[in-house]
Write a protein that holds these residues in place. Structure first.
Motif, PDB file in Angstrom:
ATOM      1  N   LYS A  53       0.857  -1.192   0.000  1.00  0.00           N
ATOM      2  CA  LYS A  53       0.000   0.000   0.000  1.00  0.00           C
ATOM      3  C   LYS A  53       0.890   1.237   0.000  1.00  0.00           C
ATOM      4  CE  LYS A  53      -3.480  -2.630   0.162  1.00  0.00           C
ATOM      5  NZ  LYS A  53      -4.143  -2.922  -1.085  1.00  0.00           N
ATOM      6  N   HIS A  54       0.537   2.204  -0.835  1.00  0.00           N
ATOM      7  CA  HIS A  54       1.337   3.418  -0.998  1.00  0.00           C
ATOM      8  C   HIS A  54       0.527   4.651  -0.601  1.00  0.00           C
ATOM      9  CE1 HIS A  54       4.407   1.342  -3.374  1.00  0.00           C
ATOM     10  NE2 HIS A  54       3.400   0.669  -3.888  1.00  0.00           N
ATOM     11  N   GLY A  55       1.234   5.656  -0.110  1.00  0.00           N
ATOM     12  CA  GLY A  55       0.616   6.937   0.194  1.00  0.00           C
ATOM     13  C   GLY A  55       1.653   8.039   0.074  1.00  0.00           C
ATOM     14  N   GLN A  74      -3.015   5.813   6.826  1.00  0.00           N
ATOM     15  CA  GLN A  74      -3.848   5.194   5.794  1.00  0.00           C
ATOM     16  C   GLN A  74      -3.222   3.928   5.226  1.00  0.00           C
ATOM     17  OE1 GLN A  74      -6.958   6.011   5.187  1.00  0.00           O
ATOM     18  NE2 GLN A  74      -7.153   4.326   3.738  1.00  0.00           N
ATOM     19  N   VAL A  75      -1.919   3.959   4.897  1.00  0.00           N
ATOM     20  CA  VAL A  75      -1.301   2.753   4.328  1.00  0.00           C
ATOM     21  C   VAL A  75      -1.258   1.623   5.353  1.00  0.00           C
ATOM     22  CG1 VAL A  75       0.013   3.993   2.563  1.00  0.00           C
ATOM     23  CG2 VAL A  75       1.114   3.446   4.738  1.00  0.00           C
ATOM     24  N   GLU A  78      -4.919   0.243   5.533  1.00  0.00           N
ATOM     25  CA  GLU A  78      -5.224  -0.543   4.326  1.00  0.00           C
ATOM     26  C   GLU A  78      -4.513  -1.897   4.351  1.00  0.00           C
ATOM     27  OE1 GLU A  78      -4.209   1.893   0.977  1.00  0.00           O
ATOM     28  OE2 GLU A  78      -5.827   3.318   1.361  1.00  0.00           O
ATOM     29  N   THR A  79      -3.272  -1.910   4.789  1.00  0.00           N
ATOM     30  CA  THR A  79      -2.525  -3.167   4.872  1.00  0.00           C
ATOM     31  C   THR A  79      -3.190  -4.113   5.863  1.00  0.00           C
ATOM     32  OG1 THR A  79      -0.458  -2.056   4.279  1.00  0.00           O
ATOM     33  CG2 THR A  79      -0.269  -4.198   5.380  1.00  0.00           C
ATOM     34  N   GLU A  82      -6.422  -5.862   4.654  1.00  0.00           N
ATOM     35  CA  GLU A  82      -6.333  -6.895   3.618  1.00  0.00           C
ATOM     36  C   GLU A  82      -5.428  -8.062   3.990  1.00  0.00           C
ATOM     37  OE1 GLU A  82      -5.546  -5.189  -0.205  1.00  0.00           O
ATOM     38  OE2 GLU A  82      -7.053  -3.629   0.089  1.00  0.00           O
ATOM     39  N   ALA A 172       4.905   3.574   2.503  1.00  0.00           N
ATOM     40  CA  ALA A 172       4.485   2.260   2.033  1.00  0.00           C
ATOM     41  C   ALA A 172       4.417   1.285   3.196  1.00  0.00           C
ATOM     42  CB  ALA A 172       5.447   1.738   0.970  1.00  0.00           C
ATOM     43  N   THR A 174       3.406  -3.135   3.989  1.00  0.00           N
ATOM     44  CA  THR A 174       3.038  -4.465   3.528  1.00  0.00           C
ATOM     45  C   THR A 174       3.184  -5.407   4.714  1.00  0.00           C
ATOM     46  OG1 THR A 174       3.376  -6.102   1.788  1.00  0.00           O
ATOM     47  CG2 THR A 174       5.355  -5.125   2.734  1.00  0.00           C
TER      48      THR A 174
END
Length: 185
Positions: A53-55, A74-75, A78-79, A82, A172, A174
């Motif tokens: 995920k990128h921001g 946010q990143v 989001e990570t 998911e 970023a 992950t």
């Protein structure tokens, strides 16, 4: 000083032919390449790396206008949303904290906003303490550290959350996950 000196001169090699440069050339003549790291399942130390995920933080390391940590938060959210495993099974986070004040302040805001789904006893690893600041290699180094820690059981849990931040604002995150996560967590 007591070591012998090399006296044999190497034979000059002929220049390679038929190869092309697959990087980029800057206007000033300097060159660069994009390095791609792939952790494959064939080594069976990780089941995979979740989608990165990128921001973009608008201020980066600008001390006059400090980062709000919104993109970092946010990143991370989001990570975590998911993950192929429950967030409670992530007990380690690798971050690029390196002693710079702006990184710490931004991380503190992102931690408070985004990492509540992690178990209360999760631990933060910041390899720059041992490796030094490795610059553009930070993300790759963190992925390798996470994969090895899971393979060797240096890290509790079934996955390691990895976060990086650049001085120009890119963020970023992950997660590296074990191949056979423990049942029930």
């Amino acid at each position: 000083e007591d070591l012998p000196m090399a006296t044999v001169q190497p034979v000059p090699m002929t220049p390679l032919e038929g190869f092309t440069f697959e990087g980029y050339r800057n206007a000033d003549g300097s060159v660069g390449t994009r390095n791609i790291l792939a952790i494959t399942q064939t080594v069976q130390c990780v089941a995979g790396v979740t989608g990165v995920k990128h921001g973009m933080e608008p201020h980066g390391d600008d001390y006059d206008a400090p980062s709000t940590g919104e993109a970092s938060s946010q990143v991370l959210r989001e990570t975590l949303a998911e993950l192929p495993i429950e967030p409670g099974r992530i007990q380690r986070v690798i971050n690029d904290l390196n002693g710079e004040r702006w990184r710490f302040l931004e991380w503190a805001m992102a931690d408070a906003r985004a990492l509540a789904p992690l178990p209360p006893h999760w631990r933060l690893w910041h390899p720059a303490d041992c490796l030094g600041d490795v610059g553009a290699a930070t993300g790759a180094a963190h992925l390798c550290i996470a994969a090895r820690a899971l393979q060797r059981d240096y890290a509790a849990g079934d996955g390691i959350l990895v976060f990086t931040a650049s001085e120009t604002g890119e963020r970023a995150a992950t997660c590296v996950v074990k191949p056979n996560p423990s049942v029930g967590g």
